[in-house]
Design a protein around this motif. Structure first.
Motif, PDB file in Angstrom:
ATOM      1  N   VAL A 424       0.823  -1.210   0.000  1.00 34.38           N
ATOM      2  CA  VAL A 424       0.000   0.000   0.000  1.00 34.38           C
ATOM      3  C   VAL A 424       0.857   1.260   0.000  1.00 34.38           C
ATOM      4  O   VAL A 424       0.583   2.208  -0.746  1.00 34.38           O
ATOM      5  N   ASP A 425       1.925   1.291   0.793  1.00 34.13           N
ATOM      6  CA  ASP A 425       2.771   2.482   0.822  1.00 34.13           C
ATOM      7  C   ASP A 425       3.648   2.579  -0.420  1.00 34.13           C
ATOM      8  O   ASP A 425       3.992   3.688  -0.853  1.00 34.13           O
ATOM      9  N   MET A 426       3.993   1.447  -1.014  1.00 33.20           N
ATOM     10  CA  MET A 426       4.756   1.474  -2.255  1.00 33.20           C
ATOM     11  C   MET A 426       3.935   2.117  -3.367  1.00 33.20           C
ATOM     12  O   MET A 426       4.441   2.949  -4.134  1.00 33.20           O
ATOM     13  N   GLU A 427       2.666   1.747  -3.467  1.00 32.21           N
ATOM     14  CA  GLU A 427       1.806   2.330  -4.497  1.00 32.21           C
ATOM     15  C   GLU A 427       1.646   3.831  -4.264  1.00 32.21           C
ATOM     16  O   GLU A 427       1.634   4.617  -5.220  1.00 32.21           O
ATOM     17  N   ALA A 428       1.531   4.243  -3.016  1.00 33.64           N
ATOM     18  CA  ALA A 428       1.405   5.675  -2.711  1.00 33.64           C
ATOM     19  C   ALA A 428       2.673   6.417  -3.084  1.00 33.64           C
ATOM     20  O   ALA A 428       2.623   7.549  -3.589  1.00 33.64           O
ATOM     21  N   LEU A 429       3.838   5.806  -2.874  1.00 33.25           N
ATOM     22  CA  LEU A 429       5.114   6.455  -3.199  1.00 33.25           C
ATOM     23  C   LEU A 429       5.250   6.679  -4.690  1.00 33.25           C
ATOM     24  O   LEU A 429       5.720   7.742  -5.131  1.00 33.25           O
TER      25      LEU A 429
END
Length: 509
Positions: A424-429
């Protein structure tokens, strides 16, 4: 390969994503049907100015045809519509690779009834951010008003927009507004042109940003003051292992945070934070390092916690400063000398006392990152037993919490070190990467006396590059049954040695 300068794509529908046949079973020949679609009456119909019945009646009168046959010819033409699956597949691929940075729109000369019909077809309409049929917006191509309607409604920049249409006059109008126009003639040529217009590799784009700004990766305060300092430059050097990117003022003994004149004051003392970071990552004579560590060890307060400055008049403590000093001491086998500092850090982790930030570091992700960095630099079993279990719990609690690019990158790097998969945080980055290939700065630290915050785009970008690269390696390893997660030795050997990042640098050249 660098990031595309284009961020938006506008496509026609007819004869680009859909094709239809003028050879119908009605009594009206194809030549007459083609002429019908080029009349002012049909154009008014496409703009939504007249009804379908009125349109057919006027056309029938113009061409001396039966209105029923006109209606039948149009209906049969609708029924012949085919979806261009190859073009649709390309759009999906471009969107996926852009990680949401590419916005796709349709602008089509099409009546409301015709649009309502194609909406019933098995077509993936989610590929578009929005669709602008002429029958709904009341304007049609090649009139500039149609393009200006889309620009206003979407907020796109024509200079960073690609426009595709099968009619040259429509493309010319788009070009007159600054768009990059592609005339849809041979499909293979168009597919090739679109792939060329939208290349995307976040890693190589990020590296290109660092190279372009080498030696000028300056820090900036929240008031817009640009300045050079050693701490962030050292972090960038550690992440990239590339001395050509940074500008440093090496110290003879202890290090100062600032390069040149400090902000807010005429003089500023050397500090444990910058000194510990420098001695951890930069080669120096062991006897010199030992002498500096001796001086650091003398800076404990009455609780045994290290103070921040080599100045007895500035009695300040900060957990991140202690973490970075611990990193230095454990690297050289002297971690036992800072047992009280280690206990303090363990208690902060266990009791969730990091969420409000510290005196100099406002982000909880920043604190967790430096604790993870401490574990990465030391194989000491005792250190890992004391800190790792609580760090795992705290990091898991942060997954999905909103953050800037720096915070997300730091969080992802700690997750990777701990073997925690964080999609989830990778996609946001990915979504936070800027058009120039870099990522916006995050507020790394704040000056304790003034509260002024400062950050550095070079650091955020270097962190993001490492987070994406290590995350990709972790993803690949997850797919192998024998190795669910990358080990610490794999990550350290790949990315804290000169191999990993410099390999990427060479590939991007």
């Amino acid at each position: 390969m660098s990031a595309s300068r284009y961020t938006a794509l506008i496509l026609d529908l007819g004869d680009v994503l859909f094709s239809w046949s003028s050879h119908t079973t009605s009594a009206i020949p194809p030549s007459i049907l083609g002429a019908i679609l080029s009349t002012p009456t049909w154009f008014d119909y496409e703009r939504g100015r007249i009804s379908e019945m009125t349109c057919f009646e006027r056309i029938a009168a113009t061409f001396s045809e039966d209105p029923v046959e006109v209606s039948a010819a149009i209906t049969n033409a609708r029924q012949s519509i085919q979806i261009n699956e190859e073009m649709l597949a390309l759009l999906r691929d471009l969107r996926d690779k852009s990680r949401g940075r590419l916005r796709i729109f349709a602008l089509s000369n099409i009546s409301v009834p015709d649009y309502q019909f194609i909406k019933t077809l098995p077509f993936d309409w989610s590929i578009f951010d929005d669709v602008f049929p002429s029958g709904i917006i009341g304007e049609r191509k090649p009139d500039l008003a149609a393009y200006q309607y889309v620009v206003t409604a979407t907020g796109i920049d024509p200079l960073t927009t690609v426009f595709v249409d099968d009619r040259p006059e429509n493309v010319e109008s788009a070009r007159s507004l600054g768009m990059h126009g592609i005339v849809f003639t041979h499909q293979e040529d168009v597919l090739r042109a679109l792939r060329s217009a939208f290349p995307y590799d976040p890693l190589k784009s990020g590296i290109a940003f660092l190279r372009t700004n080498a030696k000028a990766l300056r820090s900036v305060t929240d008031g817009g003051i640009s300045f050079m300092e050693n701490f962030t430059q050292l972090l960038i050097l550690e992440l990239t292992q590339d001395e050509t990117l940074v500008q440093l003022h090496p110290a003879m003994f202890t290090w100062n945070f600032f390069q040149g004149n400090p902000l807010f004051t005429e003089t500023f003392p050397d500090d444990v934070d910058t000194t510990s970071l420098a001695l951890t990552i930069m080669p120096k004579d062991p006897s010199d390092i030992s002498a500096v560590m001796d001086e650091i060890a003398k800076l404990k307060n009455s609780d045994g916690i290290l103070q921040t400055y080599f100045d007895p008049e500035r009695q300040r403590i900060d957990p991140v400063v202690n973490v970075n000093a611990l990193c230095l001491f454990y690297k050289y086998g002297r971690g036992h000398e800072l047992e009280d500092s280690l206990t303090w850090i363990r208690n902060i982790l266990q009791q969730n006392q990091h969420l409000e930030g510290s005196r100099y570091y406002q982000s909880p992700d920043c604190f967790l990152y430096f604790v993870g960095r401490l574990l990465l630099h030391s194989n000491d079993p005792y250190l890992h037993d004391v800190l790792r279990p609580a760090l795992v719990r705290r990091v898991r609690e942060r997954i999905g919490v909103k953050g800037d690019a720096m915070e997300l990158s730091m969080r992802l790097l700690v997750c990777n070190e701990l073997g925690i998969y964080n999609k989830v945080d990778m996609e946001a980055l990915y979504l936070l990467q800027c058009d120039d290939g870099g990522w916006k700065l995050g507020w790394l630290y704040r000056f304790g006396s003034t509260g002024v915050r400062a950050g550095n785009r070079g650091l955020t970008t270097a962190l993001a590059i490492q987070a994406i690269e290590r995350g990709s390696a972790q993803c690949a390893l997850r797919e192998q049954p024998s190795q669910l997660y990358p080990t610490k030795s794999i990550i350290k050997n790949m990315f804290l040695s000169r191999g990993g990042f410099n390999y990427l640098m060479s590939c991007s050249g």
